[in-house]
Design a protein around this motif. Structure first.
Motif, PDB file in Angstrom:
ATOM      1  N   TYR A  19      -0.032   7.162 -17.448  1.00  0.00           N
ATOM      2  CA  TYR A  19      -0.312   8.387 -16.693  1.00  0.00           C
ATOM      3  C   TYR A  19      -1.598   8.240 -15.889  1.00  0.00           C
ATOM      4  CZ  TYR A  19       3.341  11.734 -17.984  1.00  0.00           C
ATOM      5  OH  TYR A  19       4.532  12.398 -18.069  1.00  0.00           O
ATOM      6  N   GLN A  20      -2.594   7.606 -16.527  1.00  0.00           N
ATOM      7  CA  GLN A  20      -3.861   7.465 -15.803  1.00  0.00           C
ATOM      8  C   GLN A  20      -3.668   6.585 -14.556  1.00  0.00           C
ATOM      9  OE1 GLN A  20      -6.214   6.040 -19.034  1.00  0.00           O
ATOM     10  NE2 GLN A  20      -6.957   8.071 -19.594  1.00  0.00           N
ATOM     11  N   GLU A  21      -2.890   5.518 -14.718  1.00  0.00           N
ATOM     12  CA  GLU A  21      -2.646   4.637 -13.572  1.00  0.00           C
ATOM     13  C   GLU A  21      -1.835   5.375 -12.500  1.00  0.00           C
ATOM     14  OE1 GLU A  21      -0.773   0.235 -12.571  1.00  0.00           O
ATOM     15  OE2 GLU A  21      -0.907   0.850 -14.659  1.00  0.00           O
ATOM     16  N   ILE A  22      -0.825   6.141 -12.952  1.00  0.00           N
ATOM     17  CA  ILE A  22       0.035   6.864 -11.999  1.00  0.00           C
ATOM     18  C   ILE A  22      -0.786   7.891 -11.237  1.00  0.00           C
ATOM     19  CG2 ILE A  22       1.991   8.449 -11.807  1.00  0.00           C
ATOM     20  CD1 ILE A  22       3.117   7.036 -14.385  1.00  0.00           C
ATOM     21  N   ILE A  23      -1.656   8.608 -11.976  1.00  0.00           N
ATOM     22  CA  ILE A  23      -2.479   9.639 -11.315  1.00  0.00           C
ATOM     23  C   ILE A  23      -3.353   8.985 -10.248  1.00  0.00           C
ATOM     24  CG2 ILE A  23      -4.425  11.227 -11.691  1.00  0.00           C
ATOM     25  CD1 ILE A  23      -3.064  11.939 -14.414  1.00  0.00           C
ATOM     26  N   SER A  24      -3.900   7.803 -10.563  1.00  0.00           N
ATOM     27  CA  SER A  24      -4.768   7.150  -9.565  1.00  0.00           C
ATOM     28  C   SER A  24      -3.943   6.730  -8.347  1.00  0.00           C
ATOM     29  CB  SER A  24      -5.523   5.968 -10.170  1.00  0.00           C
ATOM     30  OG  SER A  24      -4.714   4.832 -10.166  1.00  0.00           O
ATOM     31  N   TYR A  25      -2.685   6.298  -8.567  1.00  0.00           N
ATOM     32  CA  TYR A  25      -1.831   5.952  -7.423  1.00  0.00           C
ATOM     33  C   TYR A  25      -1.501   7.196  -6.589  1.00  0.00           C
ATOM     34  CZ  TYR A  25      -0.889   1.137  -8.934  1.00  0.00           C
ATOM     35  OH  TYR A  25      -1.004  -0.179  -9.250  1.00  0.00           O
ATOM     36  N   PHE A  26      -1.186   8.327  -7.272  1.00  0.00           N
ATOM     37  CA  PHE A  26      -0.892   9.556  -6.518  1.00  0.00           C
ATOM     38  C   PHE A  26      -2.108   9.979  -5.701  1.00  0.00           C
ATOM     39  CE2 PHE A  26       2.793  10.878  -9.437  1.00  0.00           C
ATOM     40  CZ  PHE A  26       3.734  10.670  -8.443  1.00  0.00           C
ATOM     41  N   ASP A  27      -3.275   9.800  -6.290  1.00  0.00           N
ATOM     42  CA  ASP A  27      -4.508  10.157  -5.589  1.00  0.00           C
ATOM     43  C   ASP A  27      -4.644   9.302  -4.322  1.00  0.00           C
ATOM     44  OD1 ASP A  27      -6.968  11.107  -4.912  1.00  0.00           O
ATOM     45  OD2 ASP A  27      -8.067   9.925  -6.387  1.00  0.00           O
ATOM     46  N   LYS A  28      -4.417   7.973  -4.469  1.00  0.00           N
ATOM     47  CA  LYS A  28      -4.516   7.088  -3.297  1.00  0.00           C
ATOM     48  C   LYS A  28      -3.466   7.462  -2.255  1.00  0.00           C
ATOM     49  CE  LYS A  28      -6.282   2.830  -5.396  1.00  0.00           C
ATOM     50  NZ  LYS A  28      -5.887   1.500  -5.844  1.00  0.00           N
ATOM     51  N   GLY A  29      -2.299   7.918  -2.728  1.00  0.00           N
ATOM     52  CA  GLY A  29      -1.230   8.264  -1.790  1.00  0.00           C
ATOM     53  C   GLY A  29      -1.345   9.698  -1.281  1.00  0.00           C
ATOM     54  N   LYS A  30      -2.457  10.412  -1.617  1.00  0.00           N
ATOM     55  CA  LYS A  30      -2.709  11.797  -1.183  1.00  0.00           C
ATOM     56  C   LYS A  30      -1.630  12.760  -1.662  1.00  0.00           C
ATOM     57  CE  LYS A  30      -5.292  10.226   2.826  1.00  0.00           C
ATOM     58  NZ  LYS A  30      -5.449  10.234   4.275  1.00  0.00           N
ATOM     59  N   MET A  31      -0.998  12.443  -2.788  1.00  0.00           N
ATOM     60  CA  MET A  31       0.011  13.348  -3.362  1.00  0.00           C
ATOM     61  C   MET A  31      -0.655  14.104  -4.508  1.00  0.00           C
ATOM     62  SD  MET A  31       2.924  12.872  -1.802  1.00  0.00           S
ATOM     63  CE  MET A  31       4.237  13.259  -2.920  1.00  0.00           C
ATOM     64  N   TRP A  32      -1.643  14.957  -4.119  1.00  0.00           N
ATOM     65  CA  TRP A  32      -2.451  15.585  -5.178  1.00  0.00           C
ATOM     66  C   TRP A  32      -1.647  16.581  -5.994  1.00  0.00           C
ATOM     67  CZ3 TRP A  32      -5.020  15.481  -0.115  1.00  0.00           C
ATOM     68  CH2 TRP A  32      -5.787  14.299   0.038  1.00  0.00           C
ATOM     69  N   GLU A  33      -0.647  17.189  -5.382  1.00  0.00           N
ATOM     70  CA  GLU A  33       0.177  18.143  -6.127  1.00  0.00           C
ATOM     71  C   GLU A  33       0.828  17.456  -7.330  1.00  0.00           C
ATOM     72  OE1 GLU A  33      -0.271  19.789  -2.061  1.00  0.00           O
ATOM     73  OE2 GLU A  33       0.031  17.820  -2.923  1.00  0.00           O
ATOM     74  N   LYS A  34       1.361  16.234  -7.106  1.00  0.00           N
ATOM     75  CA  LYS A  34       2.007  15.519  -8.212  1.00  0.00           C
ATOM     76  C   LYS A  34       0.960  15.086  -9.240  1.00  0.00           C
ATOM     77  CE  LYS A  34       5.740  14.499  -8.580  1.00  0.00           C
ATOM     78  NZ  LYS A  34       6.835  15.254  -9.229  1.00  0.00           N
ATOM     79  N   ALA A  35      -0.200  14.664  -8.745  1.00  0.00           N
ATOM     80  CA  ALA A  35      -1.263  14.233  -9.654  1.00  0.00           C
ATOM     81  C   ALA A  35      -1.672  15.394 -10.559  1.00  0.00           C
ATOM     82  CB  ALA A  35      -2.456  13.720  -8.857  1.00  0.00           C
ATOM     83  N   ILE A  36      -1.745  16.598  -9.969  1.00  0.00           N
ATOM     84  CA  ILE A  36      -2.137  17.781 -10.748  1.00  0.00           C
ATOM     85  C   ILE A  36      -1.105  18.035 -11.844  1.00  0.00           C
ATOM     86  CG2 ILE A  36      -2.294  20.305 -10.621  1.00  0.00           C
ATOM     87  CD1 ILE A  36      -3.618  19.828  -7.806  1.00  0.00           C
ATOM     88  N   GLU A  73       0.819  -1.222   0.000  1.00  0.00           N
ATOM     89  CA  GLU A  73       0.000   0.000   0.000  1.00  0.00           C
ATOM     90  C   GLU A  73       0.852   1.271   0.000  1.00  0.00           C
ATOM     91  OE1 GLU A  73      -2.972  -0.233   3.035  1.00  0.00           O
ATOM     92  OE2 GLU A  73      -3.907  -2.008   2.140  1.00  0.00           O
ATOM     93  N   ASN A  74       2.058   1.190  -0.572  1.00  0.00           N
ATOM     94  CA  ASN A  74       2.866   2.405  -0.759  1.00  0.00           C
ATOM     95  C   ASN A  74       2.487   3.000  -2.117  1.00  0.00           C
ATOM     96  OD1 ASN A  74       4.134   1.449   1.502  1.00  0.00           O
ATOM     97  ND2 ASN A  74       5.960   0.726   0.441  1.00  0.00           N
ATOM     98  N   TYR A  75       1.313   3.649  -2.169  1.00  0.00           N
ATOM     99  CA  TYR A  75       0.829   4.061  -3.494  1.00  0.00           C
ATOM    100  C   TYR A  75       1.691   5.157  -4.112  1.00  0.00           C
ATOM    101  CZ  TYR A  75      -3.130   1.242  -2.191  1.00  0.00           C
ATOM    102  OH  TYR A  75      -3.910   0.182  -1.804  1.00  0.00           O
ATOM    103  N   THR A  76       2.180   6.049  -3.263  1.00  0.00           N
ATOM    104  CA  THR A  76       3.016   7.147  -3.798  1.00  0.00           C
ATOM    105  C   THR A  76       4.239   6.554  -4.483  1.00  0.00           C
ATOM    106  OG1 THR A  76       2.265   8.517  -1.988  1.00  0.00           O
ATOM    107  CG2 THR A  76       4.261   9.224  -3.145  1.00  0.00           C
ATOM    108  N   GLU A  77       4.900   5.631  -3.796  1.00  0.00           N
ATOM    109  CA  GLU A  77       6.125   5.043  -4.353  1.00  0.00           C
ATOM    110  C   GLU A  77       5.805   4.226  -5.614  1.00  0.00           C
ATOM    111  OE1 GLU A  77       5.375   5.181  -1.135  1.00  0.00           O
ATOM    112  OE2 GLU A  77       6.989   6.532  -0.517  1.00  0.00           O
ATOM    113  N   ALA A  78       4.643   3.554  -5.598  1.00  0.00           N
ATOM    114  CA  ALA A  78       4.246   2.800  -6.798  1.00  0.00           C
ATOM    115  C   ALA A  78       4.106   3.751  -7.982  1.00  0.00           C
ATOM    116  CB  ALA A  78       2.935   2.061  -6.543  1.00  0.00           C
ATOM    117  N   ALA A  79       3.539   4.936  -7.720  1.00  0.00           N
ATOM    118  CA  ALA A  79       3.348   5.920  -8.796  1.00  0.00           C
ATOM    119  C   ALA A  79       4.702   6.383  -9.329  1.00  0.00           C
ATOM    120  CB  ALA A  79       2.555   7.107  -8.257  1.00  0.00           C
ATOM    121  N   TYR A  80       5.630   6.701  -8.420  1.00  0.00           N
ATOM    122  CA  TYR A  80       6.949   7.151  -8.869  1.00  0.00           C
ATOM    123  C   TYR A  80       7.643   6.061  -9.679  1.00  0.00           C
ATOM    124  CZ  TYR A  80       7.178  11.619  -6.424  1.00  0.00           C
ATOM    125  OH  TYR A  80       6.982  12.917  -6.043  1.00  0.00           O
TER     126      TYR A  80
END
Length: 1564
Positions: free
Chosen positions: A996-1013, A950-957
């Motif tokens: 990108y769509q998958e990464i954005i959803s991971y950033f969203d789960k990881g509450k890293m909305w700035e990166k998602a934006i 459940e490290n969604y931010t790291e998964a996105a990166y």
């Protein structure tokens, strides 16, 4: 019997008493076998009441009342006990133990001699067992007294009857000791029954055995006498027998008494008459005989009346005869006595077929003797020949029956020991020939079929008869006659077999099945070669495609016979057998019978493998030429699941094993063209490889697998000679063939059954001793073949790199040393022949294959060392490859190290963190080598590990790294880019969009909305201006809107950061003696975090100090772990500089997009000042810079740079004051903008600063820094001292505003507190303004503003901004008034100041050494925790404009006295929190009640000190000092000036802490 007093009673009577019964079924069936167990058999006595009651109910209602219960028959009592299961035994019974002894009697006596000896009684079965054993001689007659009925005559009551049984001969002479009442019982002459009292119909059911010599049986009979017994001895003596009955043991026709029940006639008369056998034997003994006599009498009209001596009384017995010499069958008896009854021979021979088998086998020898005697003595009459033949067939068939199969030895013994009819063969063969020749006669079919089934023994009689004949008469002139009869028989069979199939199919099948059984016997008196030819003709006479299986089975039996073991017979038979097999295995064969074929073939090969069968080389050659290729093709075409595959592979192995070198060369010589040889070798190589890859035999069948390997190895070596001989030179080189050879050899070498290291030592030794290490043998051969290739080698690069790698990975040192140099040869070869002057193909292939092999579990540390050593050795000697080769060798070595670490961790380490580390190491290696294909594979492994944790931010990166390899273009995707998740896309743009769509959803789960934006903006650009997907754009923008909203409104706890040092050689290489910064999970405390780490390294020792360890620890073999909290250094984007940025936005940058982290440690310089510790308390601040920015593809990164600076006490005081001011300012602004906020945090903040009870802060600064002495010693600090004064002055307007707002939001309960605050503040303000001047703030800092949307946005104002604004907009009038105020009224400076004193006291008392602070619980940890929570709360409160929620404050808080208690609380609250970047990784939630936790003061102090802003490494000092910008720089990078100044001296730690405390309450 009841006894009357005084009368003498009769003795020696057998009376019924009781029974005991036990069910032993389970024991007999072996289900229970516990010999230790003792069984209780309850005893059931015959009871009077039950007897009478049951008699009255069931039997005879007329019975008189005084009848005694004992008279119930014992059998019925027995049956009742069995049925009842429960017995009222009153404790009476027998205790026994039982054991079932397996085996027959002799075996049992031998094995259990301690239990069974000669004296043990043996009870034989009444009747014959299922299987009658030949040596079983018996002559037992069992007699059972069943029941009788006796008239009471003149008596009033029924008689008390006793039956006496004895055996007499026809003369009336008693046979002594002929009766046995039980097993092991001595024989008795008379047997007396039980006496029942006054019973009219007694039932006895008593069985005894009568043993008489066989010759006596015909003369004997059994006599029963009946007598009434009286209970009084005197009367009993006068009683005489009142009746007699008898039964003869032999019937008039000579058969024995039939088994079963017999009703006997009871005669009475005077005793003398009764005892005279001659008299009564003339009378009928049984009712049946009497009826027959009456019938005869009526026929002869003679007047036969039953004799006056016979009575109405009845008596019944049962007999059973178990005798191997007495027959109850009249037909058998007639045959055995044929001479005395010759006219009935025909009848008796026909009747024999109806006699029960058990009767015949009992008299087997006698019966056979009778048959052959009839045949020989009645030779003039042919009729008897056929009847005797049929009878003989019947007897032989009978013995074939499973019930009598134990008589086979008896029959054979008879043939070879007792049979003596020298001319029987003539008659038997004549009849047999007749039957076969007339097979079409349907009336004879059954007889012929039976004869064929009995053929084996029939021929044994024929041959034995012939042998006896030759023994007596020598080789006579009729030799031809016998041989002709055999030839004639075969001719008859051939004719029979050639007839159309529908006819006599059953007979044909029987002929094929039974004919081979005669071979071994016929061979004794007939020429074996001719016999072989006869059998060949017999097989050939069967039309093709008929009775295929029967024919193959017939040939198998021929091969099993002795005939095939003779070389000259094989010369005749083998071509036929090979023809038949060849037809079966032919590719065109419609329905080949594989099972029977493999059986036949394996039998042939088994014989050829024997040493005692003469020369076999030509026979092996014949099989090789005709069948080897066919067998190979059969194996190739057969499913590996087929039950026959094992048999055919075994046959192939056997042929190859029996072929010697000359066979191999001969075989290759049989191919007509070069292409044929290529086809054969290709076929063989592919088949071998397939068989090696898919085990036909079970893995644990070691012998078979080893034999297969041994044979294959020899064959491969033979074929390699063909390869080098025919397909080596430039013109004839066959690439595919060589390729197949190498792949086969490698598959062989790597086969699991040859990997000796996987076996136990004993098994390994055994294998090496018997078979050797075959891997070395083939490995060396591979090496030689490779070097033989010469200029052709380049054709095998890169395809052979993988196979050769597999060979070198085999854990056998000699083999590795021999084969690793092949790699160098490949490098050299590509370097020389590729034309590019490099070996990239080889390098890429080796890297790819190494990755696969190591991940698959192969390779080890020794391999890495050896590979590097050998490659370096060879490269360094080479003129051109020395540098590039060396680089490559080291590269491969480092790759191997990473891969081995990765494998070890993945296979053995449960820790996901370690798995991630290793994955990243491998990933980075492939990134450097630009191996995108493997790089992407590991990226997805890492992504999966993060997702599972459940490290969604790291998964996105992590996924972002894949996306970065792609362009926004319509170029097609290379296959390796599509690696995972089966995205069906064609262009790079499509794939990048999906990612990108998958990464954005991971950033969203990881509450890293700035990166998602940020990503969604890039994607939106593509949607809008490249692909024009407006619908997608709309959805994307909706998502982005929600991200913006989340940033402001959603709760987002900030993570802590921890520094972890792994010291000692016990850690794996990727951790050893390195420091890492870890990003903690939400709300994770340091204690939980370090516990989590220690569970991964249970053997690690936790260090208690935060100072870097010495060499001793680093080089120790153990594991030491150091863990402490660090503060991230915020780096704000330039665009936020000096702007009122809402706190929620800033909060993101406090803990994200950070790469520097600080840890502060207080220490003392110079002598300790007992009055004021501040003056000598310095801070050592360590800044850690990580390799990558957080967050990233891991939750931790290695520290790449460490810098340390010292902060003077004065600079520390300045930092503390700035933080406090910031804190007050922000709290005041919050309350100004959001009236709904609870007033409690403000109350606590203000009282912590203003209340004189916690005074001491400013005065400490005054004593330490505002003295002439200090300025003389430190003239360079003049500006800093001024700055500190200005900061103290700046606090007044802030507090003024705070107290004003506090007054506006007042409640009744808080009024006393407010009044006190106001009065204290007046004093404080007066004093400060007098000493340090008046400062006013510009109105725009205090007025309430509406944000555009109407929601209140709270900008976060930094201390530098405050300072600048205040200075510019206000003239500070510094009035120097008498400084006594500082003495009288304790100055109430910024939060920190006020708290200094108490902390100092505490510090002094604790006596802890400041220099080396134990880690215990880092305050920072806690503090940041609180901050984190506080801020988040404040956010939500501020933003959402909720009604104030007083309950958010913990009760503890409310109850607190705003003074001393507050101190301790505040201690925990780092104000620094407020200085954005440095101090708090997480801003403290204004309302956290948590802060009440007390911490050990030393660590607190450190924290306090440490928490102050964490400056980035200072740029070179340019100006001596610029008005308090130190903090501002840290927060807003654009203002670096303050940075240059030396860090402000830390106020004495205590103070610091107190500062924290006081401000804290406010914050809370």
């Amino acid at each position: 019997m009841e006894l009357k007093e005084g009368k003498k009673h009769t003795c020696g009577l057998r009376r019924p008493f009781g029974v005991a019964v036990m069910d032993i079924t389970d024991i007999i069936h072996g289900k229970v076998d516990d010999e230790e167990k003792q069984h209780f058999i309850p005893f059931q006595q015959i009871a009077m009441e039950t007897y009478i009651r049951q008699r009255q109910l069931i039997m005879s209602p007329l019975i008189t009342s005084h009848v005694i219960g004992e008279n119930e028959p014992l059998t019925s009592v027995l049956n009742k006990v069995i049925a009842a299961k429960e017995v009222n035994h009153k404790g009476q019974g027998l205790w026994i133990s039982l054991k079932l002894l397996p085996g027959d009697l002799t075996q049992v006596q031998k094995n259990f001699s301690h239990l069974v000896d000669r004296s043990t009684a043996i009870a034989r079965k009444m009747g014959f067992p299922e299987i009658i054993l030949p040596g079983d001689v018996r002559n037992d007659i069992y007699v059972t007294l069943i029941h009788g009925e006796f008239d009471k005559g003149k008596k009033k009551t029924p008689k008390n009857v006793e039956v006496t049984m004895s055996v007499y001969d026809e003369e009336g002479k008693l046979l002594e000791k002929a009766i046995h009442p039980g097993a092991g019982y001595e024989g008795i002459s008379e047997y007396k029954s039980v006496v029942y009292y006054q019973v009219k119909q007694p039932s006895w059911y008593e069985t005894v055995k009568v043993s008489i010599a066989i010759e006596e049986v015909t003369r004997c009979h059994i006599r029963f006498t009946f007598r009434h017994r009286s209970s009084q001895e005197s009367r009993d003596k006068s009683e005489r027998a009142f009746g007699v009955a008898f039964v003869k043991l032999m019937n008039p026709d000579g058969t024995t008494l039939q088994d079963g029940r017999h009703n006997l006639v009871v005669y009475k008369g005077d005793n003398k008459k009764m005892e005279d056998a001659k008299l009564y034997l003339t009378l009928p003994g049984t009712k049946v005989e009497m009826e027959e006599k009456e019938l005869q009498a009526s026929k002869t009209l003679a007047n036969f009346a039953p004799t006056k001596d016979s009575t109405k009384d009845s008596f019944q017995i049962a007999t059973l005869i178990c005798s191997t010499k007495l027959t109850q069958n009249v037909d058998l008896l007639g045959l055995l006595n044929w001479r005395s009854n010759s006219q009935n021979i025909k009848h008796n021979l026909k009747k024999l077929m109806e006699v029960d088998g058990s009767e015949i086998v009992k008299f087997l020898q006698d019966t056979l003797d009778a048959l052959f005697n009839i045949m020989m003595e009645m030779s003039d009459n042919e009729t008897y020949d056929f009847l005797v033949f049929d009878a003989l067939v019947f007897i032989i068939s009978l013995i074939g029956d499973i019930k009598f199969q134990h008589f086979n030895p008896v029959l054979e013994t008879y043939i070879y020991k007792h049979f003596s009819a020298t001319l029987a063969y003539v008659k038997l063969s004549k009849v047999l020939n007749f039957y076969v020749a007339n097979a079409e006669d349907s009336s004879k079919t059954e007889l012929l079929f039976a004869a064929l089934k009995a053929l084996k023994y029939l021929f044994r009689f024929i041959i034995q008869s012939r042998v006896l004949y030759l023994r007596f008469y020598g080789q006579s002139e009729d030799g031809d006659e016998f041989n002709n009869s055999i030839r004639q028989l075969f001719f008859a069979f051939n004719t029979l077999m050639d007839r159309p199939l529908e006819e006599a199919v059953k007979i044909k099948g029987a002929a094929l099945k039974y004919l081979p059984s005669i071979i071994n016997d016929v061979k004794l008196v007939f020429d074996p070669v001719e016999l072989s030819m006869l059998f060949c003709k017999f097989i050939q006479s069967i039309p093709d495609n008929q009775l295929v299986r029967q024919k193959l089975n017939c040939m198998t039996k021929i091969v099993e016979s002795n005939l095939f073991r003779q070389s000259e017979c094989r010369d005749v038979l083998l071509p036929l057998l090979i023809d038949q097999l060849s037809g079966q295995l032919d590719d065109n064969s419609s329905k080949p019978d594989h099972e029977a074929s493999s059986q036949l073939l394996s039998n042939i090969l088994e014989v050829l493998d024997r040493k005692d069968v003469g020369p076999t080389a030509m026979h092996v050659q014949l099989i090789m030429e005709r069948l080897l290729r066919r067998i190979n093709r059969t194996v190739i075409g057969m499913s590996r699941q087929s039950p026959q595959i094992g048999g055919f592979v075994a046959c192939m192995i056997a042929i190859l094993q029996q072929m010697d070198d000359s066979h191999y060369s001969h075989y290759i010589g049989t191919f007509k063209t070069r292409q044929d040889i290529i086809d054969f070798l290709m076929e063989t190589f592919i088949m071998f490889k397939d068989l090696i890859g898919k085990n036909v035999y079970a893995k644990d069948w070691m012998v078979m697998n080893m034999t297969q390997s041994r044979v294959f190895l020899r064959a491969i070596n033979q074929f390699t000679e063909v390869l080098t001989k025919f397909f080596m030179d430039q013109t004839s080189f066959e690439l595919q063939l060589w390729n197949n050879y190498f792949h086969l050899a490698v598959a062989f070498l790597t086969h699991e059954s040859l990997q000796l290291e996987t076996f136990s030592q004993a098994k390994r030794n055994k294998i090496v001793k018997k078979y050797g290490d075959m891997r070395k043998e083939i490995g060396f051969r591979i090496r030689d073949m490779w070097y033989n290739l010469g200029p052709h080698k380049i054709k095998f690069i890169p395809s052979m790199v993988g196979p050769i790698l597999e060979v070198t990975l085999t854990p056998e040192v000699e083999l590795r040393k021999a084969t690793i140099p092949i790699f160098f040869d490949m490098m050299q070869c590509e370097f020389n022949f590729s034309g590019n002057g490099n070996f990239h193909m080889f390098e890429n292939e080796l890297i790819t294959k190494l990755d696969q092999e190591v991940e698959g579990g192969r390779g080890d540390e020794q391999y890495k060392v050896l590979l590097e050593k050998l490659l370096l050795e060879h490269c360094r000697k080479h003129k051109y490859l020395s540098s590039s080769g060396e680089v490559f060798a080291l590269l491969v070595s480092s790759l191997l190290e990473n891969l081995l670490d990765y494998r070890t961790i993945i296979m053995h380490d449960e820790s996901k963190e370690n798995r991630m580390s290793c994955t990243v190491n491998v990933l980075n290696f492939y990134k450097e080598k630009k191996r995108e294909d493997i790089y992407i594979r590991y990226l997805y492994k890492l992504r999966d590990l993060h997702r599972d944790s459940e490290n969604y931010t790291e998964a996105a990166y992590t996924l972002l790294l894949h996306a970065e390899l792609l362009q926004w273009s319509d170029k097609p995707c290379v296959p390796h880019l599509l690696q995972r998740d089966s995205y069906y896309v064609y262009t790079q743009q499509e794939l990048k969009e999906k990612l990108y769509q998958e990464i954005i959803s991971y950033f969203d789960k990881g509450k890293m909305w700035e990166k998602a934006i940020k990503l969604s903006k890039e994607l939106a650009e593509t949607y809008e201006s490249k692909v024009f997907d407006y619908e997608g754009l709309g959805n994307l923008l909706k998502k982005r809107a929600s991200f913006y909203e989340n940033i402001i409104k959603a709760m987002r706890p900030q993570p802590e950061y921890f520094a972890v040092g792994y010291y000692g050689q016990g850690f794996p290489s990727f951790l050893r003696n390195k420091i890492f910064i870890y990003r903690g999970k939400e709300y994770e405390r340091r204690e939980d975090f370090s516990l989590r780490l220690l569970t991964q390294f249970p053997n690690a020792e936790k260090m208690t100090s935060t100072t870097p360890p010495g060499e001793e620890i680093k080089s120790s073999p153990k594991q030491y772990m150091q863990c402490f909290t660090v503060k991230p250094v915020m780096s704000l984007p330039p665009s936020y500089k000096d702007k009122p940025v809402p706190e929620q936005i800033l909060n993101y940058y406090r803990a994200n997009e950070v790469q520097q982290f600080q840890y502060s440690r207080p220490f003392r310089k110079g002598e300790k000042d007992p009055d004021n510790e501040f003056a000598t308390m310095w801070i050592e601040r360590t800044t850690y810079t990580t390799a990558y920015t957080f967050p990233g593809i891991l939750k931790w990164f290695e520290v790449k740079q460490i810098s340390t600076e010292e902060i003077s006490p004065l600079e520390n005081a300045i930092e503390t004051m700035e933080l406090t001011n910031e804190k007050i300012s922000n709290c005041v602004q919050q309350h100004a903008w959001d009236r709904t906020l609870s007033v409690h945090p403000l109350s606590m903040l203000l009282s912590g600063i203003v209340d004189p009870a916690v005074m001491g802060g400013y005065s400490n600064y005054e004593k330490a820094f505002f003295t002439e002495k200090y300025l003389q010693e430190h003239p360079e600090d003049q500006e800093k001292v001024e700055l500190l004064k200005r900061l103290i002055a700046l606090q007044m307007p802030l507090l003024t505003e705070g107290i004003r707002i506090h007054g506006e939001k007042l409640t009744e309960q808080l009024k006393p507190l407010h009044d006190r605050l106001s009065s204290c503040f007046r004093e404080l303000k007066e004093k400060v303004e007098k000493l340090y001047g008046v400062i006013t703030l510009p109105p725009n800092l205090t007025e309430r503003k509406q944000s555009r949307t109407g929601s209140i946005v709270l900008p976060y104002i930094m201390s530098s901004t405050l300072r600048r604004l205040s200075i510019t907009s206000v003239t500070s009038s510094v009035i120097s008034t008498s400084s006594n105020s500082s003495d009288n009224a304790p100055s109430r400076p910024g939060s920190d100041g006020s708290i200094l004193e108490p902390l100092l006291e505490r510090r002094a008392s604790s006596g802890a050494r400041v220099e080396d602070l134990p880690l215990k619980e880092d305050t920072e940890n806690r503090i940041s925790k609180f901050k984190r929570k506080d801020w988040s709360l404040s956010k939500s409160q501020v933003i959402a404009e909720k009604a104030s929620e007083p309950d958010l404050m913990s009760p503890a808080r409310k109850a607190q006295r705003p003074k001393s208690l507050q101190l301790s609380d505040n201690r925990l609250t780092p104000f620094h929190g407020s200085s954005p970047p440095q101090s708090t990784p997480l801003s403290p939630p204004p309302l956290t009640p948590k802060a009440t936790r007390t911490l050990s003061s030393p660590s607190l102090q450190t924290d306090g000190l440490m928490t102050t802003g964490v400056p980035p490494p200072p740029p070179p000092k340019s100006k001596p000092y610029e008005s308090g910008q130190r903090n501002s720089t840290e927060i807003a990078p654009p203002l670096p000036i303050r940075r240059e100044a030396k860090a402000p001296p830390p106020p004495p730690p205590k103070t610091r802490k107190s500062g924290l405390l006081s401000s804290e309450p406010g914050s809370q």
